[in-house]
Design a protein around this motif. Structure first.
Motif, PDB file in Angstrom:
ATOM      1  N   ARG A 158       1.182  -1.178  -0.795  1.00 14.44           N
ATOM      2  CA  ARG A 158      -0.072  -0.033   0.178  1.00 14.44           C
ATOM      3  C   ARG A 158       0.745   1.433   0.220  1.00 14.44           C
ATOM      4  NH1 ARG A 158      -3.414  -3.126  -1.663  1.00 14.44           N
ATOM      5  NH2 ARG A 158      -5.474  -3.235  -0.551  1.00 14.44           N
ATOM      6  N   ARG A 159       1.468   1.149  -0.919  1.00 17.59           N
ATOM      7  CA  ARG A 159       2.511   2.554  -1.211  1.00 17.59           C
ATOM      8  C   ARG A 159       2.215   3.115  -2.595  1.00 17.59           C
ATOM      9  NH1 ARG A 159       6.768  -1.333  -0.151  1.00 17.59           N
ATOM     10  NH2 ARG A 159       7.617  -0.544  -2.642  1.00 17.59           N
ATOM     11  N   PRO A 160       2.225   4.572  -2.062  1.00 20.94           N
ATOM     12  CA  PRO A 160       1.570   5.391  -3.793  1.00 20.94           C
ATOM     13  C   PRO A 160       2.980   5.436  -4.319  1.00 20.94           C
ATOM     14  CG  PRO A 160       1.525   6.234  -1.888  1.00 20.94           C
ATOM     15  CD  PRO A 160       1.866   5.753  -1.173  1.00 20.94           C
ATOM     16  N   VAL A 161       3.071   5.605  -6.347  1.00 24.82           N
ATOM     17  CA  VAL A 161       4.214   5.347  -6.537  1.00 24.82           C
ATOM     18  C   VAL A 161       4.244   6.587  -7.808  1.00 24.82           C
ATOM     19  CG1 VAL A 161       4.346   2.890  -6.433  1.00 24.82           C
ATOM     20  CG2 VAL A 161       2.851   3.998  -8.815  1.00 24.82           C
ATOM     21  N   VAL A 162       4.612   6.535  -8.527  1.00 26.18           N
ATOM     22  CA  VAL A 162       4.868   7.948  -9.339  1.00 26.18           C
ATOM     23  C   VAL A 162       6.280   7.823 -10.583  1.00 26.18           C
ATOM     24  CG1 VAL A 162       6.018  10.150  -9.781  1.00 26.18           C
ATOM     25  CG2 VAL A 162       5.096   9.924  -8.016  1.00 26.18           C
ATOM     26  N   PHE A 163       5.226   7.503 -11.755  1.00 28.97           N
ATOM     27  CA  PHE A 163       5.998   7.215 -13.235  1.00 28.97           C
ATOM     28  C   PHE A 163       5.904   7.689 -14.204  1.00 28.97           C
ATOM     29  CE2 PHE A 163       2.038   4.210 -12.309  1.00 28.97           C
ATOM     30  CZ  PHE A 163       1.038   4.813 -13.504  1.00 28.97           C
ATOM     31  N   GLU A 164       6.382   7.394 -15.327  1.00 25.05           N
ATOM     32  CA  GLU A 164       6.039   8.207 -16.500  1.00 25.05           C
ATOM     33  C   GLU A 164       5.333   7.192 -17.512  1.00 25.05           C
ATOM     34  OE1 GLU A 164       6.250  11.566 -17.231  1.00 25.05           O
ATOM     35  OE2 GLU A 164       7.762  11.670 -15.458  1.00 25.05           O
ATOM     36  N   TYR A 165       4.142   7.605 -17.828  1.00 24.95           N
ATOM     37  CA  TYR A 165       2.614   7.374 -18.399  1.00 24.95           C
ATOM     38  C   TYR A 165       2.655   7.742 -20.029  1.00 24.95           C
ATOM     39  CZ  TYR A 165      -0.767   4.266 -19.320  1.00 24.95           C
ATOM     40  OH  TYR A 165      -2.251   3.519 -19.834  1.00 24.95           O
ATOM     41  N   ARG A 166       2.875   6.886 -21.132  1.00 25.82           N
ATOM     42  CA  ARG A 166       2.581   7.397 -22.458  1.00 25.82           C
ATOM     43  C   ARG A 166       1.526   6.632 -22.417  1.00 25.82           C
ATOM     44  NH1 ARG A 166       2.599   5.826 -27.200  1.00 25.82           N
ATOM     45  NH2 ARG A 166       3.816   3.366 -26.770  1.00 25.82           N
ATOM     46  N   LYS A 167       0.077   7.792 -23.453  1.00 26.21           N
ATOM     47  CA  LYS A 167      -1.074   7.195 -23.657  1.00 26.21           C
ATOM     48  C   LYS A 167      -1.077   7.076 -25.333  1.00 26.21           C
ATOM     49  CE  LYS A 167      -3.449  10.707 -22.519  1.00 26.21           C
ATOM     50  NZ  LYS A 167      -5.034  11.444 -22.058  1.00 26.21           N
ATOM     51  N   ALA A 168      -2.259   6.624 -25.133  1.00 26.91           N
ATOM     52  CA  ALA A 168      -1.898   5.762 -27.059  1.00 26.91           C
ATOM     53  C   ALA A 168      -1.774   6.858 -28.179  1.00 26.91           C
ATOM     54  CB  ALA A 168      -2.783   4.943 -27.494  1.00 26.91           C
ATOM     55  N   THR A 169      -2.618   8.230 -27.197  1.00 27.65           N
ATOM     56  CA  THR A 169      -3.198   9.391 -28.384  1.00 27.65           C
ATOM     57  C   THR A 169      -1.727  10.895 -27.442  1.00 27.65           C
ATOM     58  OG1 THR A 169      -4.687  10.321 -26.391  1.00 27.65           O
ATOM     59  CG2 THR A 169      -5.839   8.701 -28.269  1.00 27.65           C
ATOM     60  N   ALA A 170      -1.255  10.077 -26.931  1.00 27.94           N
ATOM     61  CA  ALA A 170       0.231  10.971 -26.632  1.00 27.94           C
ATOM     62  C   ALA A 170       1.091  10.653 -27.546  1.00 27.94           C
ATOM     63  CB  ALA A 170       0.520  11.187 -25.499  1.00 27.94           C
ATOM     64  N   ALA A 171       1.881  12.226 -27.565  1.00 29.13           N
ATOM     65  CA  ALA A 171       2.570  11.861 -28.064  1.00 29.13           C
ATOM     66  C   ALA A 171       4.410  11.778 -27.611  1.00 29.13           C
ATOM     67  CB  ALA A 171       3.803  13.299 -29.556  1.00 29.13           C
ATOM     68  N   ARG A 172       4.116  11.965 -26.121  1.00 26.11           N
ATOM     69  CA  ARG A 172       5.191  11.921 -24.820  1.00 26.11           C
ATOM     70  C   ARG A 172       4.658  12.083 -23.567  1.00 26.11           C
ATOM     71  NH1 ARG A 172       5.927  17.083 -27.830  1.00 26.11           N
ATOM     72  NH2 ARG A 172       8.418  17.351 -28.588  1.00 26.11           N
ATOM     73  N   PRO A 173       5.375  10.908 -23.052  1.00 28.69           N
ATOM     74  CA  PRO A 173       5.015  10.524 -21.780  1.00 28.69           C
ATOM     75  C   PRO A 173       4.534  11.456 -20.604  1.00 28.69           C
ATOM     76  CG  PRO A 173       7.107  10.111 -22.172  1.00 28.69           C
ATOM     77  CD  PRO A 173       6.891  10.754 -23.076  1.00 28.69           C
ATOM     78  N   GLU A 174       3.316  11.244 -19.804  1.00 25.98           N
ATOM     79  CA  GLU A 174       3.260  12.504 -19.009  1.00 25.98           C
ATOM     80  C   GLU A 174       3.266  11.975 -17.308  1.00 25.98           C
ATOM     81  OE1 GLU A 174      -1.039  12.569 -19.064  1.00 25.98           O
ATOM     82  OE2 GLU A 174      -1.264  13.881 -20.608  1.00 25.98           O
ATOM     83  N   THR A 175       3.606  12.381 -16.320  1.00 26.47           N
ATOM     84  CA  THR A 175       3.742  11.943 -14.384  1.00 26.47           C
ATOM     85  C   THR A 175       2.816  11.517 -14.638  1.00 26.47           C
ATOM     86  OG1 THR A 175       5.841  12.860 -14.655  1.00 26.47           O
ATOM     87  CG2 THR A 175       4.794  12.560 -12.477  1.00 26.47           C
ATOM     88  N   ARG A 176       1.987  10.201 -13.798  1.00 28.41           N
ATOM     89  CA  ARG A 176       1.168   9.831 -13.313  1.00 28.41           C
ATOM     90  C   ARG A 176       1.447   9.214 -11.721  1.00 28.41           C
ATOM     91  NH1 ARG A 176      -1.986   9.192 -17.873  1.00 28.41           N
ATOM     92  NH2 ARG A 176      -4.067   9.140 -16.236  1.00 28.41           N
ATOM     93  N   HIS A 177       1.268  10.621 -10.429  1.00 25.18           N
ATOM     94  CA  HIS A 177       0.842   9.747  -9.275  1.00 25.18           C
ATOM     95  C   HIS A 177      -0.513   8.559  -9.104  1.00 25.18           C
ATOM     96  CE1 HIS A 177       2.957  13.697  -9.899  1.00 25.18           C
ATOM     97  NE2 HIS A 177       3.731  13.726  -8.297  1.00 25.18           N
ATOM     98  N   VAL A 178       0.103   7.332  -8.660  1.00 21.66           N
ATOM     99  CA  VAL A 178      -0.670   6.456  -8.149  1.00 21.66           C
ATOM    100  C   VAL A 178      -0.924   5.775  -7.310  1.00 21.66           C
ATOM    101  CG1 VAL A 178      -2.067   4.438  -9.669  1.00 21.66           C
ATOM    102  CG2 VAL A 178      -1.053   6.171 -10.615  1.00 21.66           C
ATOM    103  N   GLU A 179      -2.088   6.005  -6.693  1.00 17.57           N
ATOM    104  CA  GLU A 179      -2.186   4.335  -5.691  1.00 17.57           C
ATOM    105  C   GLU A 179      -2.227   3.160  -5.587  1.00 17.57           C
ATOM    106  OE1 GLU A 179      -4.868   6.680  -2.411  1.00 17.57           O
ATOM    107  OE2 GLU A 179      -4.003   8.411  -2.718  1.00 17.57           O
ATOM    108  N   PRO A 180      -1.736   2.280  -6.129  1.00 18.71           N
ATOM    109  CA  PRO A 180      -1.986   1.121  -6.864  1.00 18.71           C
ATOM    110  C   PRO A 180      -2.474  -0.160  -6.138  1.00 18.71           C
ATOM    111  CG  PRO A 180       0.286   1.123  -6.343  1.00 18.71           C
ATOM    112  CD  PRO A 180      -0.584   2.425  -5.644  1.00 18.71           C
ATOM    113  N   TRP A 181      -3.290  -0.297  -6.071  1.00 18.91           N
ATOM    114  CA  TRP A 181      -4.791  -1.040  -5.754  1.00 18.91           C
ATOM    115  C   TRP A 181      -4.337  -2.886  -6.107  1.00 18.91           C
ATOM    116  CZ3 TRP A 181     -10.148   1.580  -7.374  1.00 18.91           C
ATOM    117  CH2 TRP A 181      -9.615   2.872  -6.215  1.00 18.91           C
ATOM    118  N   ALA A 182      -4.114  -3.494  -6.979  1.00 19.07           N
ATOM    119  CA  ALA A 182      -4.182  -4.329  -8.094  1.00 19.07           C
ATOM    120  C   ALA A 182      -3.488  -4.767  -9.585  1.00 19.07           C
ATOM    121  CB  ALA A 182      -5.108  -6.156  -7.655  1.00 19.07           C
ATOM    122  N   LEU A 183      -2.976  -5.478  -9.438  1.00 20.71           N
ATOM    123  CA  LEU A 183      -2.321  -5.924 -10.945  1.00 20.71           C
ATOM    124  C   LEU A 183      -3.343  -7.162 -11.916  1.00 20.71           C
ATOM    125  CD1 LEU A 183       1.289  -5.670 -10.455  1.00 20.71           C
ATOM    126  CD2 LEU A 183       0.626  -4.327 -12.002  1.00 20.71           C
TER     127      LEU A 183
END
Length: 317
Positions: A158-183
């Motif tokens: 239950r640790r928050p995470v930060v990562f760079e995420y590139r959407k299929a419609t975006a040319a560049r990744p964006e920084t996302r701050h996420v509280e991860p629940w499940a994989l």
């Protein structure tokens, strides 16, 4: 050398399991020949700490007890190190084997294999091979994404995470701050469900679109974790699995078999093209883009525009 270490670990385990009171380091050193041969106190202390950690890694529960004089002792109570009877049928053993295969390309592959060995020693039926195939087709769950393991640990702790995420419609990744629940793995791809702090809403992320390292952050979750995290249902709805509309596309002959499997109608157009009617839901545009020049969207116009926008974003790199 390996035999000597195994013998030393066995002797230490027997000492800790056989005593009714905590044994000090001095008493353990005097009881085990390999420790008596240690050249110095520092050498013995390093050896003992490594051995103690190795036994704990193997599953032995070692207690550290401090007496009234402040001396520290160690013991392994038999009731704390006794497993209940293990009763698994063939289907349950197969499920465990499949779960272990998730780690076949990850760092914890050795731990998963060791866990199955412990179950075997504890009573897993001898005629059941948890790694064996149980049908003509053997299921495999690939774990190629580097983000899988840090995200799995973050979900567990239950640790928050930060990562760079590139959407299929975006040319560049964006920084996302996420509280991860499940994989969850769906159609050969891993997805993360969690709370997107920047958008203040639940989101699902495809691991293959995470770029760079996943970084952990301190602090607690700000959003309540659902009792049941429906990753598969959310992804399925985005992919058109629960669509209530239809789309009309042209598809090259002998191409796009997953699309053909979902089609409600197929009509031959000639010149190497077919016309398909397929369910249309959120995320269908992203799926169609994966088929490249083999697919042309005819209608609705909004789906055609979304596909064109995605292709332009891909072209820009």
């Amino acid at each position: 050398m390996a035999i000597a270490k195994a013998e030393r670990l066995m002797n230490l385990a027997l000492c800790l399991l056989g005593t009714r009171r905590p044994l000090s380091k001095r008493e353990l050193r005097e009881s085990i020949e390999a420790y008596l041969e240690a050249g110095s106190d520092d050498s013995f202390n390093r050896m003992f700490e490594r051995d103690k950690d190795d036994l704990r890694e193997l599953g032995l529960v070692i207690e550290t007890v401090e007496n009234l004089d402040g001396d520290v002792g160690y013991l392994a109570r038999r009731d704390s190190n006794r497993l209940p009877p293990i009763t698994l049928d063939a289907e349950e053993a197969a499920a465990l084997g499949l779960a272990a295969k998730v780690w076949q390309q990850a760092r914890l592959a050795g731990a998963a294999s060791g866990a199955l060995q412990k179950l075997r020693a504890a009573g897993l039926p001898e005629d059941v091979d948890p790694y064996g195939a149980h049908g003509a087709l053997e299921p495999r769950i690939p774990v190629h994404e580097a983000a899988f393991e840090p995200l799995m640990l973050a979900c567990r702790d239950r640790r928050p995470v930060v990562f760079e995420y590139r959407k299929a419609t975006a040319a560049r990744p964006e920084t996302r701050h996420v509280e991860p629940w499940a994989l969850e793995c769906w159609r050969g791809h891993w997805y993360l469900a969690g709370w997107d702090r920047d958008r203040g809403a639940e989101r699902v992320f495809r691991l293959s679109r995470i770029t760079g390292k996943v970084r952990s952050r301190s602090g607690r979750f700000t959003a309540e974790v659902p009792d049941v995290v429906t990753v598969r249902e959310t992804v399925a709805s985005w992919a058109g699995e629960t669509a209530d509309r239809s789309a009309l596309i042209r598809l090259r002959t002998d191409a796009g078999y997953p699309l053909r499997a979902k089609a409600t109608s197929v009509r031959e157009l000639g010149d190497g093209w077919d016309e398909l009617e397929i369910p249309y839901g959120h995320g269908l545009d992203a799926w169609l883009v994966e088929f490249g020049p083999d697919v042309v969207v005819l209608e609705p116009a909004e789906l055609r525009a979304d596909v064109v926008d995605r292709l332009r974003a891909v072209a820009k790199g």
